[in-house]
Design a protein around this motif. Structure first.
Motif, PDB file in Angstrom:
ATOM      1  N   LEU A 377       0.827  -1.202   0.000  1.00 32.49           N
ATOM      2  CA  LEU A 377       0.000   0.000   0.000  1.00 32.49           C
ATOM      3  C   LEU A 377       0.862   1.253   0.000  1.00 32.49           C
ATOM      4  CD1 LEU A 377      -2.590  -1.035   2.767  1.00 32.49           C
ATOM      5  CD2 LEU A 377      -2.821  -1.318   0.286  1.00 32.49           C
ATOM      6  N   ASN A 378       0.332   2.327  -0.571  1.00 31.73           N
ATOM      7  CA  ASN A 378       0.958   3.646  -0.480  1.00 31.73           C
ATOM      8  C   ASN A 378       0.564   4.271   0.858  1.00 31.73           C
ATOM      9  OD1 ASN A 378       2.386   3.973  -2.931  1.00 31.73           O
ATOM     10  ND2 ASN A 378       0.459   4.292  -4.024  1.00 31.73           N
ATOM     11  N   PHE A 411       2.204  12.556  -3.760  1.00 31.54           N
ATOM     12  CA  PHE A 411       0.947  11.831  -3.573  1.00 31.54           C
ATOM     13  C   PHE A 411       0.388  11.397  -4.930  1.00 31.54           C
ATOM     14  CE2 PHE A 411       1.215  14.639   0.134  1.00 31.54           C
ATOM     15  CZ  PHE A 411       1.007  13.736   1.156  1.00 31.54           C
ATOM     16  N   PRO A 412       0.024  10.124  -5.067  1.00 30.86           N
ATOM     17  CA  PRO A 412      -0.568   9.672  -6.340  1.00 30.86           C
ATOM     18  C   PRO A 412      -1.974  10.225  -6.499  1.00 30.86           C
ATOM     19  CG  PRO A 412      -0.668   7.918  -4.718  1.00 30.86           C
ATOM     20  CD  PRO A 412       0.118   9.035  -4.077  1.00 30.86           C
ATOM     21  N   ASN A 413      -2.362  10.537  -7.723  1.00 26.58           N
ATOM     22  CA  ASN A 413      -3.731  11.028  -7.942  1.00 26.58           C
ATOM     23  C   ASN A 413      -4.593  10.042  -8.696  1.00 26.58           C
ATOM     24  OD1 ASN A 413      -2.653  11.330 -10.514  1.00 26.58           O
ATOM     25  ND2 ASN A 413      -2.287  13.535 -10.242  1.00 26.58           N
ATOM     26  N   ASP A 414      -4.056   8.843  -8.930  1.00 24.35           N
ATOM     27  CA  ASP A 414      -4.841   7.861  -9.681  1.00 24.35           C
ATOM     28  C   ASP A 414      -5.011   6.534  -8.942  1.00 24.35           C
ATOM     29  OD1 ASP A 414      -2.197   7.230  -9.832  1.00 24.35           O
ATOM     30  OD2 ASP A 414      -2.153   6.842 -11.984  1.00 24.35           O
ATOM     31  N   THR A 415      -4.364   6.372  -7.790  1.00 25.30           N
ATOM     32  CA  THR A 415      -4.504   5.157  -6.988  1.00 25.30           C
ATOM     33  C   THR A 415      -4.722   5.539  -5.532  1.00 25.30           C
ATOM     34  OG1 THR A 415      -2.101   5.030  -6.665  1.00 25.30           O
ATOM     35  CG2 THR A 415      -3.034   3.775  -8.516  1.00 25.30           C
ATOM     36  N   PRO A 416      -5.358   4.663  -4.764  1.00 24.56           N
ATOM     37  CA  PRO A 416      -5.604   4.987  -3.351  1.00 24.56           C
ATOM     38  C   PRO A 416      -4.300   5.107  -2.567  1.00 24.56           C
ATOM     39  CG  PRO A 416      -6.997   3.163  -4.079  1.00 24.56           C
ATOM     40  CD  PRO A 416      -5.982   3.380  -5.152  1.00 24.56           C
ATOM     41  N   PHE A 417      -4.293   5.988  -1.578  1.00 20.76           N
ATOM     42  CA  PHE A 417      -3.178   6.072  -0.641  1.00 20.76           C
ATOM     43  C   PHE A 417      -3.718   6.352   0.753  1.00 20.76           C
ATOM     44  CE2 PHE A 417      -3.662  10.392  -2.265  1.00 20.76           C
ATOM     45  CZ  PHE A 417      -3.528  11.198  -1.142  1.00 20.76           C
ATOM     46  N   TYR A 418      -2.910   6.007   1.758  1.00 23.31           N
ATOM     47  CA  TYR A 418      -3.335   6.058   3.148  1.00 23.31           C
ATOM     48  C   TYR A 418      -2.517   7.107   3.899  1.00 23.31           C
ATOM     49  CZ  TYR A 418      -5.589   1.658   1.966  1.00 23.31           C
ATOM     50  OH  TYR A 418      -6.384   0.699   1.361  1.00 23.31           O
ATOM     51  N   VAL A 419      -3.166   7.827   4.821  1.00 20.65           N
ATOM     52  CA  VAL A 419      -2.474   8.828   5.623  1.00 20.65           C
ATOM     53  C   VAL A 419      -2.739   8.563   7.111  1.00 20.65           C
ATOM     54  CG1 VAL A 419      -2.510  10.632   3.852  1.00 20.65           C
ATOM     55  CG2 VAL A 419      -4.401  10.460   5.472  1.00 20.65           C
ATOM     56  N   HIS A 420      -1.723   8.851   7.919  1.00 19.98           N
ATOM     57  CA  HIS A 420      -1.914   8.730   9.368  1.00 19.98           C
ATOM     58  C   HIS A 420      -0.973   9.691  10.079  1.00 19.98           C
ATOM     59  CE1 HIS A 420       1.742   6.807  10.989  1.00 19.98           C
ATOM     60  NE2 HIS A 420       1.865   6.269   9.791  1.00 19.98           N
ATOM     61  N   CYS A 421      -1.292   9.987  11.341  1.00 24.47           N
ATOM     62  CA  CYS A 421      -0.418  10.803  12.195  1.00 24.47           C
ATOM     63  C   CYS A 421      -0.224  10.037  13.500  1.00 24.47           C
ATOM     64  CB  CYS A 421      -1.007  12.189  12.417  1.00 24.47           C
ATOM     65  SG  CYS A 421      -2.626  12.193  13.221  1.00 24.47           S
ATOM     66  N   ALA A 422      -0.149  10.739  14.623  1.00 26.81           N
ATOM     67  CA  ALA A 422       0.043  10.064  15.907  1.00 26.81           C
ATOM     68  C   ALA A 422      -1.277   9.602  16.517  1.00 26.81           C
ATOM     69  CB  ALA A 422       0.776  10.973  16.883  1.00 26.81           C
ATOM     70  N   HIS A 440      -8.743  13.136  -4.013  1.00 21.43           N
ATOM     71  CA  HIS A 440      -9.914  12.532  -3.363  1.00 21.43           C
ATOM     72  C   HIS A 440      -9.745  11.031  -3.183  1.00 21.43           C
ATOM     73  CE1 HIS A 440     -12.132  16.307  -3.602  1.00 21.43           C
ATOM     74  NE2 HIS A 440     -11.744  16.406  -4.862  1.00 21.43           N
ATOM     75  N   ASN A 441      -8.558  10.530  -3.483  1.00 27.27           N
ATOM     76  CA  ASN A 441      -8.298   9.090  -3.416  1.00 27.27           C
ATOM     77  C   ASN A 441      -7.549   8.698  -2.149  1.00 27.27           C
ATOM     78  OD1 ASN A 441      -6.423  10.745  -4.917  1.00 27.27           O
ATOM     79  ND2 ASN A 441      -5.163   8.935  -5.230  1.00 27.27           N
TER      80      ASN A 441
END
Length: 470
Positions: A377-378, A411-422, A440-441
């Motif tokens: 995963l991204n 950041f990719p704009n054509d595939t899903p990616f995941y973000v997180h912090c603390a 929006h992905n």
């Protein structure tokens, strides 16, 4: 004699109220000054002096308004050059307050006009110092904010070394240190969580006060690892030097109720930024398209300053009902005075009016773990560089929130990616910024690193943060 520290957590800032025999001095007041006036009235006392340790960069002081309300003079240290009437004190000058004395110690280094105020008690004994950004608990003020002309940060660090060793370190070990900031402030890099200490303890544990430290060693250590200052800092300095609108005027303008149609018209006509300050969980479930989330329940004011940058930016608010004035006040603390109103009835009124709204995809850490075990995963970690270096999900990329705009191309704009912090606050700020830029992905990992650890997702080997450069 009474000494009260008035500490504001979201700014990590300490203001001070000193009263003796019916006379009051306020040191480094916040923008909203009514609490100081009310406190003095309750004590049956009169505010006699307003002391400013320096021209603050990270918040707008209430010195101008408080002086207008009370007639008390504003006192700066030597070399200050404000645009309004003030007493520019000489080094060593003393001001009598009831039965005590406040002595000005010129301590240049953080800025050239920086002063430390030494409080002597009724017997003439040195009691406490109000050190502003000259001396923190565990650190000293950064010397890179007041570079000007041929004066470099190394020059300022050298001045700071001399100030500490000639003005502060000779004082008695039992002198109390009341600093201008605590942990979390961008004005230093390694501050303690405590907000009051003795000078003796600081001499033992503060790296910058080592007795055997040379000036060249001091300069190297103090300037090492400094992160770039937030871009709003010089704008706050300008306001503190030149003055600003009365807080009551700012509140009146900013708390204008706007129904959904009027709110939308203002937002589109003058390109106002829509700032949503509700809890992140509510923002995830629904928000006005292209609005930016910075919640009141986190480090609100510093993140506003770091990410919005222009204090003149027109702002419209989406708040929980009853939090409109509080939000305007907290924006004004860091100089954002151009709030034009709020959405009457909150986000529910927007939905009831049939207006378009957006959501953020968010999954639990458990669901994320299942997906991570099944495929590559991204993943983007928006915590600070030092947090990421300490430990992170293997193969996750670091895209620190404070510099999020510098990472947009990653950041990719054509595939899903995941973000997180603390813990889930900063990742939603990042998500709102990314969505406003057309990404929006993205998928948020709810609960951040705390939840990621709880479900046992593999991480890189832990490195103690204290061994890393701050």
């Amino acid at each position: 004699m009474k000494v009260n520290q008035i500490y504001t957590g979201c700014l990590a800032q300490g203001a001070y109220y000193i009263e003796s025999n019916g006379e009051v001095a306020i040191i480094d007041p916040l923008r909203e000054v009514a609490p100081y006036v009310s406190r003095a009235e309750k004590d049956g006392a009169k505010i006699k002096y307003i002391f400013e340790t320096h021209f603050h960069a990270d918040f707008v002081s209430g010195h101008v308004t408080l002086s207008e309300l009370t007639g008390a003079p504003i006192i700066f240290g030597p070399t200050a050059n404000p645009s309004f009437d003030a007493i520019i004190a000489k080094d060593g000058q003393e001001f009598k307050l009831g039965n005590v004395v406040i002595k000005v110690l010129h301590t240049p280094g953080h800025t050239m006009e920086s002063a430390t105020f030494l409080l002597k008690d009724e017997t003439g004994k040195d009691h406490a110092i109000f050190s502003g950004d000259t001396l923190f608990l565990g650190d000293v003020g950064r010397p890179d904010l007041a570079q000007k002309g041929e004066v470099t940060q190394d020059d300022l660090a050298g001045f700071l070394y001399d100030s500490l060793r000639t003005k502060i370190m000779p004082l008695s070990n039992d002198v109390i240190v009341y600093p201008g900031h605590g942990a979390g402030s961008a004005c230093g890099k390694n501050m303690m969580k405590e907000t009051i200490d003795t000078l003796g303890n600081q001499k033992k544990m503060n790296y910058a006060l080592r007795a055997d430290m040379t000036k060249s060693e001091f300069i190297k250590e103090v300037t090492d690892g400094l992160a770039p200052p937030p871009q709003y800092f010089p704008l706050n300095v300008k306001m503190n030097k030149e003055g600003y609108d009365n807080i009551d005027t700012v509140i009146e303008k900013g708390t204008k109720a706007l129904k959904p149609d009027a709110f939308e018209t203002v937002a589109n006509t003058i390109e106002a930024l829509v700032l949503d300050v509700r809890h992140q969980d509510n923002f995830v479930k629904g928000h006005i398209p292209r609005s930016i989330f910075i919640g009141l329940q986190g480090g609100f004011a510093p993140w506003v300053g770091a990410l919005i940058k222009d204090v003149k930016q027109p702002i419209l608010l989406v708040t929980d009902p009853g939090m409109e004035e509080e939000t305007v006040i907290r924006l004004s603390r860091v100089g954002f005075d151009n709030t034009l109103g709020y959405l009457e009835g909150g986000f529910e009124a927007w939905k009831t009016a049939g207006k378009e709204y957006d959501t953020i995809s968010s999954i639990t850490a458990e669901t994320f773990k299942t997906r991570l075990e099944a495929e590559k995963l991204n993943v983007f970690d928006v915590r600070k560089d030092s947090e990421y270096a300490s430990e992170h999900i293997d193969n996750a990329k670091n895209a620190s929130l404070e510099f999020i705009n510098e990472y947009l191309s990653d950041f990719p704009n054509d595939t899903p990616f995941y973000v997180h912090c603390a813990g889930g606050y900063r990742s939603i700020i990042a998500a709102s910024i990314l969505k406003s830029r057309g990404y929006h992905n993205l998928i948020d990992i709810a609960g951040g690193m705390k939840a990621i650890k709880e479900v046992g997702i593999p991480l890189t080997d832990f490195v103690c943060p204290t061994t890393l450069k701050k």
